[in-house]
Design an enzyme around this catalytic site. Sequence first.
Site, PDB file in Angstrom:
ATOM      1  N   SER A 160     -68.243   6.505  38.068  1.00  0.00           N
ATOM      2  CA  SER A 160     -67.963   7.552  39.067  1.00  0.00           C
ATOM      3  C   SER A 160     -69.278   8.209  39.440  1.00  0.00           C
ATOM      4  O   SER A 160     -70.196   8.311  38.605  1.00  0.00           O
ATOM      5  CB  SER A 160     -67.027   8.614  38.489  1.00  0.00           C
ATOM      6  OG  SER A 160     -66.947   9.727  39.366  1.00  0.00           O
ATOM      7  N   TYR A 172     -65.538  14.453  31.685  1.00  0.00           N
ATOM      8  CA  TYR A 172     -65.469  13.265  32.561  1.00  0.00           C
ATOM      9  C   TYR A 172     -66.874  12.795  32.932  1.00  0.00           C
ATOM     10  O   TYR A 172     -67.172  11.598  32.876  1.00  0.00           O
ATOM     11  CB  TYR A 172     -64.675  13.655  33.808  1.00  0.00           C
ATOM     12  CG  TYR A 172     -64.409  12.547  34.797  1.00  0.00           C
ATOM     13  CD1 TYR A 172     -63.630  11.443  34.456  1.00  0.00           C
ATOM     14  CD2 TYR A 172     -64.908  12.617  36.102  1.00  0.00           C
ATOM     15  CE1 TYR A 172     -63.358  10.450  35.373  1.00  0.00           C
ATOM     16  CE2 TYR A 172     -64.630  11.628  37.035  1.00  0.00           C
ATOM     17  CZ  TYR A 172     -63.861  10.553  36.665  1.00  0.00           C
ATOM     18  OH  TYR A 172     -63.594   9.563  37.581  1.00  0.00           O
TER      19      TYR A 172
HETATM   20  N1  LIG Z   1     -59.764   8.617  42.564  1.00  0.00           N
HETATM   21  C1  LIG Z   1     -61.054   8.892  42.616  1.00  0.00           C
HETATM   22  O1  LIG Z   1     -61.515   9.645  43.491  1.00  0.00           O
HETATM   23  C2  LIG Z   1     -61.999   8.244  41.629  1.00  0.00           C
HETATM   24  C3  LIG Z   1     -63.335   8.500  41.790  1.00  0.00           C
HETATM   25  C4  LIG Z   1     -64.221   7.945  40.900  1.00  0.00           C
HETATM   26  C5  LIG Z   1     -63.768   7.129  39.886  1.00  0.00           C
HETATM   27  N2  LIG Z   1     -62.436   6.875  39.745  1.00  0.00           N
HETATM   28  C6  LIG Z   1     -62.028   6.021  38.616  1.00  0.00           C
HETATM   29  O2  LIG Z   1     -61.021   5.100  38.932  1.00  0.00           O
HETATM   30  C7  LIG Z   1     -60.349   4.718  37.704  1.00  0.00           C
HETATM   31  C8  LIG Z   1     -58.820   4.833  37.730  1.00  0.00           C
HETATM   32  O3  LIG Z   1     -58.335   4.910  38.962  1.00  0.00           O
HETATM   33  P1  LIG Z   1     -56.885   4.375  39.373  1.00  0.00           P
HETATM   34  O4  LIG Z   1     -56.799   4.754  40.820  1.00  0.00           O
HETATM   35  O5  LIG Z   1     -56.673   2.953  39.003  1.00  0.00           O
HETATM   36  O6  LIG Z   1     -55.908   5.318  38.471  1.00  0.00           O
HETATM   37  P2  LIG Z   1     -54.364   5.263  38.220  1.00  0.00           P
HETATM   38  O7  LIG Z   1     -54.049   6.443  37.348  1.00  0.00           O
HETATM   39  O8  LIG Z   1     -53.579   5.153  39.490  1.00  0.00           O
HETATM   40  O9  LIG Z   1     -54.120   3.906  37.409  1.00  0.00           O
HETATM   41  C9  LIG Z   1     -54.577   3.768  36.104  1.00  0.00           C
HETATM   42  C10 LIG Z   1     -53.542   3.020  35.302  1.00  0.00           C
HETATM   43  O10 LIG Z   1     -54.009   2.996  33.945  1.00  0.00           O
HETATM   44  C11 LIG Z   1     -52.881   3.013  33.107  1.00  0.00           C
HETATM   45  N3  LIG Z   1     -53.290   3.471  31.772  1.00  0.00           N
HETATM   46  C12 LIG Z   1     -53.551   4.721  31.381  1.00  0.00           C
HETATM   47  N4  LIG Z   1     -53.871   4.749  30.091  1.00  0.00           N
HETATM   48  C13 LIG Z   1     -53.784   3.473  29.639  1.00  0.00           C
HETATM   49  C14 LIG Z   1     -53.980   2.862  28.373  1.00  0.00           C
HETATM   50  N5  LIG Z   1     -54.341   3.586  27.305  1.00  0.00           N
HETATM   51  N6  LIG Z   1     -53.822   1.526  28.250  1.00  0.00           N
HETATM   52  C15 LIG Z   1     -53.468   0.794  29.346  1.00  0.00           C
HETATM   53  N7  LIG Z   1     -53.263   1.322  30.572  1.00  0.00           N
HETATM   54  C16 LIG Z   1     -53.420   2.649  30.714  1.00  0.00           C
HETATM   55  C17 LIG Z   1     -51.899   3.947  33.793  1.00  0.00           C
HETATM   56  O11 LIG Z   1     -50.550   3.671  33.407  1.00  0.00           O
HETATM   57  C18 LIG Z   1     -52.160   3.671  35.279  1.00  0.00           C
HETATM   58  O12 LIG Z   1     -51.206   2.795  35.854  1.00  0.00           O
HETATM   59  C19 LIG Z   1     -60.862   5.633  36.633  1.00  0.00           C
HETATM   60  O13 LIG Z   1     -61.878   4.998  35.908  1.00  0.00           O
HETATM   61  C20 LIG Z   1     -61.411   6.785  37.452  1.00  0.00           C
HETATM   62  O14 LIG Z   1     -62.351   7.545  36.737  1.00  0.00           O
HETATM   63  C21 LIG Z   1     -61.541   7.421  40.595  1.00  0.00           C
END
Ligand SMILES: NC(=O)c1ccc[n+]([C@@H]2O[C@H](COP(=O)([O-])OP(=O)(O)OC[C@H]3O[C@@H](n4cnc5c(N)ncnc54)[C@H](O)[C@@H]3O)[C@@H](O)[C@H]2O)c1
Length: 288
Positions: A160, A172
């Site tokens: 990120s 974070y």
């Molecule tokens: N949205 C933003 O603006 C943004 C910006 C920078 C970085 N990110 C990064 O993107 C990544 C996640 O984004 P996303 O959109 O896929 O999120 P999301 O929450 O939609 O999906 C993540 C999935 O991970 C699963 N999960 C959670 N804990 C788990 C575990 N212990 N074992 C297995 N599965 C597990 C959840 O059930 C979920 O379906 C993260 O690393 C986040 O830091 C997002």
Amino acid sequence: MNTDSTGPGPSRRGRVAGKVAIVTGAGSTPGPGMATGRGCAIVLADEGASVLVADIAGDRAEQTCEIIRGRGGIAHPFVGDTSRADGCAAMVDAAVAAFGTVDILVNNIGVSVAGNVVDTSEEDWDRVHRLGLKTMFLAAQAAVPVMAAEGSGAVVNIGSIAATRGGNYVAYAAAKGGVEALTVDMAYSHGRQGIRVNAVAPGHITTPLLFSVVGVNAESEYRQRLAAASGVLGTNGDGWDVGRAATFLASDEARWITGVVLPVGAGATTVTPLMMAPHLRAVPAPGE
Ligand SMILES: NC(=O)c1ccc[n+]([C@@H]2O[C@H](COP(=O)([O-])OP(=O)(O)OC[C@H]3O[C@@H](n4cnc5c(N)ncnc54)[C@H](O)[C@@H]3O)[C@@H](O)[C@H]2O)c1
């Protein structure tokens, strides 16, 4: 370009044709838009990889698999906790059982909690590091030996811009800084085994996770705010953009690229803050 959860039609240049990929957290928080993990899994499958869709929530993993199969791709769900060593070992075993090997690992899981060093609890610090950094270490620990035995592999860690831009998310930010450090150290240690390790650092993208926090009623206002204020392009990014970048880094097109952190954030990390002032005046600040 269509950026909703049905998304653009599959691009089929076969950039990862015949490869086996694991994506952690490849389900999605319910809601509008495309998540990063699901976006990575879909684009990898569109480009020819067989994808193990790993998520702790079986229904979410199955939904991603259905989307991939509906686009003509190959996917297999894995349900388990990939913040644990046994969960990661089982995940890699499942990929080998389903598809024969592991060529690509996308470490996607991560959670954020707002707060500074004074008001962030020790429990939150530990949870953010377990789900945002330790999980990547454990998944790589399980997958790298399989890649090393093949003499090739690619790991893409989802970081990120929070790693290098302050925003009152101390746990974070520190975890994502750790993701960048993990990336460069792994790149060194496993380069001679033919394994490349890179990271994607998304900026302020629109995802279902974001809208689950701000509330779907505020979705359109938030989209406008992010487009105006979060980068120099004046447009929104989402999980599709992260998926395309991760697929490039995982593909042989990036065969001479390792140890890099690729920002996917509309140039947010390139601009002198003062020069954003005219754009920022157009939108309320967070909390207003
Ligand atoms: N949205 C933003 O603006 C943004 C910006 C920078 C970085 N990110 C990064 O993107 C990544 C996640 O984004 P996303 O959109 O896929 O999120 P999301 O929450 O939609 O999906 C993540 C999935 O991970 C699963 N999960 C959670 N804990 C788990 C575990 N212990 N074992 C297995 N599965 C597990 C959840 O059930 C979920 O379906 C993260 O690393 C986040 O830091 C997002």
